[in-house]
Enzyme design. Sequence first.
Site, PDB file in Angstrom:
ATOM      1  N   HIS A  24       0.880  -1.165   0.000  1.00 17.17           N
ATOM      2  CA  HIS A  24       0.000   0.000   0.000  1.00 17.17           C
ATOM      3  C   HIS A  24       0.920   1.219   0.000  1.00 17.17           C
ATOM      4  O   HIS A  24       1.986   1.191   0.610  1.00 17.17           O
ATOM      5  CB  HIS A  24      -0.904  -0.001   1.239  1.00 17.17           C
ATOM      6  CG  HIS A  24      -1.846   1.161   1.276  1.00 17.17           C
ATOM      7  ND1 HIS A  24      -2.818   1.348   0.316  1.00 17.17           N
ATOM      8  CD2 HIS A  24      -1.954   2.204   2.137  1.00 17.17           C
ATOM      9  CE1 HIS A  24      -3.482   2.464   0.589  1.00 17.17           C
ATOM     10  NE2 HIS A  24      -2.980   2.997   1.686  1.00 17.17           N
ATOM     11  N   HIS A  36      -3.457   9.247   1.340  1.00 23.00           N
ATOM     12  CA  HIS A  36      -3.464   8.022   0.542  1.00 23.00           C
ATOM     13  C   HIS A  36      -4.856   7.756   0.003  1.00 23.00           C
ATOM     14  O   HIS A  36      -5.825   8.383   0.414  1.00 23.00           O
ATOM     15  CB  HIS A  36      -2.969   6.843   1.394  1.00 23.00           C
ATOM     16  CG  HIS A  36      -3.881   6.515   2.531  1.00 23.00           C
ATOM     17  ND1 HIS A  36      -4.512   5.309   2.645  1.00 23.00           N
ATOM     18  CD2 HIS A  36      -4.272   7.239   3.623  1.00 23.00           C
ATOM     19  CE1 HIS A  36      -5.244   5.302   3.755  1.00 23.00           C
ATOM     20  NE2 HIS A  36      -5.120   6.449   4.352  1.00 23.00           N
ATOM     21  N   CYS A 114      -3.220   2.870  -5.573  1.00 20.82           N
ATOM     22  CA  CYS A 114      -2.617   3.788  -4.604  1.00 20.82           C
ATOM     23  C   CYS A 114      -1.191   4.185  -4.993  1.00 20.82           C
ATOM     24  O   CYS A 114      -0.755   5.306  -4.723  1.00 20.82           O
ATOM     25  CB  CYS A 114      -2.654   3.194  -3.193  1.00 20.82           C
ATOM     26  SG  CYS A 114      -1.853   1.583  -3.046  1.00 20.82           S
TER      27      CYS A 114
END
Length: 167
Positions: A24, A36, A114
């Site tokens: 991530h 994010h 992401c």
Amino acid sequence: MSDRFYVEPKPGDLIEISRLGYQHWAIYVGSGYVIHLAPSNDFMKASTSSIASVVSEKAVVKKELLWEIVGNDACQVNNKYDQKDRPLPADKIVREAEALLGKEMRYSLASENCEHFVTRLRYGRARSDQVRDTLIAGTVGLLGVGVAAVVATVLGLILLPSKRDED
């Protein structure tokens, strides 16, 4: 914060968070916070899994404390494209990231994940090695299976007696 980082993050740095089977990504904006892409539904927090975004094909831009996102996972500063691409000024990165707060965005594992989000902020263009590496690994795996099948077939033809030999 330095007890968990080899390199202390600075505003504009890319933060790579290692999850089970994927990474991530977030952008550090200072004072312990990151921005994010996270699942748009409230019942799934990014600290649990950003994979929920894949199901909904939507994500929302959030600002959260880094350590709440990381949880027990490993993380590091990883400005991995700095050798190839010049990063934008840190104040511009942070300003643009904060301007996106609360915005719901399309999410696509292959083209708008992401990592794409944070690299677009840092370098002005979206990139994701994670997607490329997964595609390469999958292709190599498929090729390996194909090669193994061909080898097994050839060996079978060579080693097994033919129907004519039995007659």
